[in-house]
Write a protein that holds these residues in place. Structure first.
Motif, PDB file in Angstrom:
ATOM      1  N   SER A 138       0.811  -1.211   0.000  1.00 58.01           N
ATOM      2  CA  SER A 138       0.000   0.000   0.000  1.00 58.01           C
ATOM      3  C   SER A 138       0.848   1.267   0.000  1.00 58.01           C
ATOM      4  CB  SER A 138      -0.930   0.011   1.219  1.00 58.01           C
ATOM      5  OG  SER A 138      -1.756  -1.130   1.233  1.00 58.01           O
ATOM      6  N   GLY A 174       0.704   5.615   1.162  1.00 58.24           N
ATOM      7  CA  GLY A 174       0.065   6.524   2.105  1.00 58.24           C
ATOM      8  C   GLY A 174       0.988   7.676   2.439  1.00 58.24           C
ATOM      9  N   SER A 175       1.057   7.996   3.697  1.00 57.80           N
ATOM     10  CA  SER A 175       1.846   9.157   4.103  1.00 57.80           C
ATOM     11  C   SER A 175       2.593   8.858   5.393  1.00 57.80           C
ATOM     12  CB  SER A 175       0.942  10.377   4.303  1.00 57.80           C
ATOM     13  OG  SER A 175      -0.043  10.108   5.295  1.00 57.80           O
ATOM     14  N   ARG A 214       0.957   6.079   7.859  1.00 61.37           N
ATOM     15  CA  ARG A 214      -0.462   5.767   7.641  1.00 61.37           C
ATOM     16  C   ARG A 214      -0.625   5.352   6.178  1.00 61.37           C
ATOM     17  NH1 ARG A 214      -5.405   9.512   6.729  1.00 61.37           N
ATOM     18  NH2 ARG A 214      -7.151   8.109   7.089  1.00 61.37           N
ATOM     19  N   LEU A 215      -1.018   4.095   5.956  1.00 60.64           N
ATOM     20  CA  LEU A 215      -1.155   3.558   4.609  1.00 60.64           C
ATOM     21  C   LEU A 215      -2.635   3.356   4.305  1.00 60.64           C
ATOM     22  CD1 LEU A 215       1.690   0.879   4.840  1.00 60.64           C
ATOM     23  CD2 LEU A 215       1.823   3.161   3.814  1.00 60.64           C
ATOM     24  N   GLN A 216      -3.145   4.120   3.334  1.00 59.57           N
ATOM     25  CA  GLN A 216      -4.571   4.056   3.047  1.00 59.57           C
ATOM     26  C   GLN A 216      -4.894   3.814   1.575  1.00 59.57           C
ATOM     27  OE1 GLN A 216      -2.796   6.711   3.927  1.00 59.57           O
ATOM     28  NE2 GLN A 216      -3.678   8.662   3.244  1.00 59.57           N
ATOM     29  N   GLU A 217      -3.876   3.765   0.713  1.00 59.20           N
ATOM     30  CA  GLU A 217      -4.099   3.548  -0.720  1.00 59.20           C
ATOM     31  C   GLU A 217      -3.586   2.175  -1.127  1.00 59.20           C
ATOM     32  OE1 GLU A 217      -2.744   6.778  -3.258  1.00 59.20           O
ATOM     33  OE2 GLU A 217      -2.452   8.001  -1.465  1.00 59.20           O
ATOM     34  N   THR A 218      -4.378   1.432  -1.893  1.00 57.33           N
ATOM     35  CA  THR A 218      -3.959   0.120  -2.357  1.00 57.33           C
ATOM     36  C   THR A 218      -2.921   0.267  -3.474  1.00 57.33           C
ATOM     37  OG1 THR A 218      -5.781   0.052  -3.951  1.00 57.33           O
ATOM     38  CG2 THR A 218      -6.164  -0.941  -1.786  1.00 57.33           C
TER      39      THR A 218
END
Length: 249
Positions: free
Chosen positions: A46, A48-49, A68-72
């Motif tokens: 993933s 993220g930021s 913080r990882l929120q994108e696949t």
């Protein structure tokens, strides 16, 4: 470096500590400070930021990030490349640039006009080519690492290996100056994966062109101008990507 890439095991309890070139990039290039946010991704995972929680700007430099990882991860790119092994300095450029453009798999093979000494280069070790793939991902803000496969014998690759992956591709193309079709012609109606074969400096020999033809490859030319291999890779990839996008509309 448009994204900082980390291995999954580097992130512990949501925290990533950097002490290598990534820390140097944050300090010297981004000139970031505590509280700033940078793009972060996990290799083959993933995106993220990361928020900077602590930073040591002088040697030995270090940066601590809260992740913080929120994108696949991106899907596998629709283009795979067969490359006649080039000179190491050129292969480095090709691997980095093609990865930035988007390649799912590299199949690096021997050909008649490939010097046998190229196969002794340290670039062929995972540690040798891995950094150039990572540079391409960092440029493109991607996390999916391309697969790289090496085949030291041409005939077994074409006759034995290619049939095992044939069903994955909607179109198979061999780039050759004497090709009798254009990319626009051969890409009409293509909406699946594409396998593109690009030869060495001096081009494929007639035997190799014929063997690819027997394997179902379409012989295609970019036009009258003969390009260096690294230039041809970028030009062909860009054109095929454009044509795939047009077919989606």
């Amino acid at each position: 470096m448009n994204i900082l890439l980390a291995e999954a095991d580097e992130i512990v309890d949501g925290c990533l500590i950097l002490t290598d070139r990534r820390a140097e990039h944050i300090v010297k290039v981004l000139r970031a400070d505590v509280g700033d946010t940078v793009r972060v991704g996990v290799v083959n995972g993933s995106k993220g930021s990361g928020v900077i929680e602590a930073i040591t700007p002088k040697h030995p430099r270090s940066v601590r990030l809260r992740i913080r990882l929120q994108e696949t991860a991106h899907v596998m790119p629709p283009i795979d490349l067969i490359l006649a092994l080039a000179r190491p300095i050129m292969m480095r450029r090709i691997l980095s640039q093609a990865t930035a453009l988007g390649v799912g798999r590299f199949y690096c093979i021997h050909a008649n006009r490939v010097e046998k000494s190229f196969w002794e280069a340290s670039l062929l070790d995972p540690d040798g080519y891995g950094e150039h793939l990572q540079q391409g991902l960092e440029q493109a803000v991607d996390t999916r690492m391309p697969e790289v496969h090496f085949f030291r014998r041409f005939k077994p690759f074409v006759e034995d290996f290619l049939p095992t992956i044939d069903s994955e591709y909607h179109r198979k193309i061999i780039a050759h100056p004497d090709g009798n079709q254009t990319l626009g012609q051969v890409m009409t109606g293509v909406q699946g994966r594409v396998l593109l074969a690009i030869g060495p400096e001096g081009g494929w020999v007639e035997y190799e062109v014929d063997k690819f033809g027997d394997a179902g490859f379409v012989n295609c030319s970019l036009g009258e101008r003969i390009l260096k291999v690294d230039t041809a890779v970028v030009a062909l990839h860009a054109r095929i990507s454009q044509l795939l996008e047009l077919e989606k509309r």
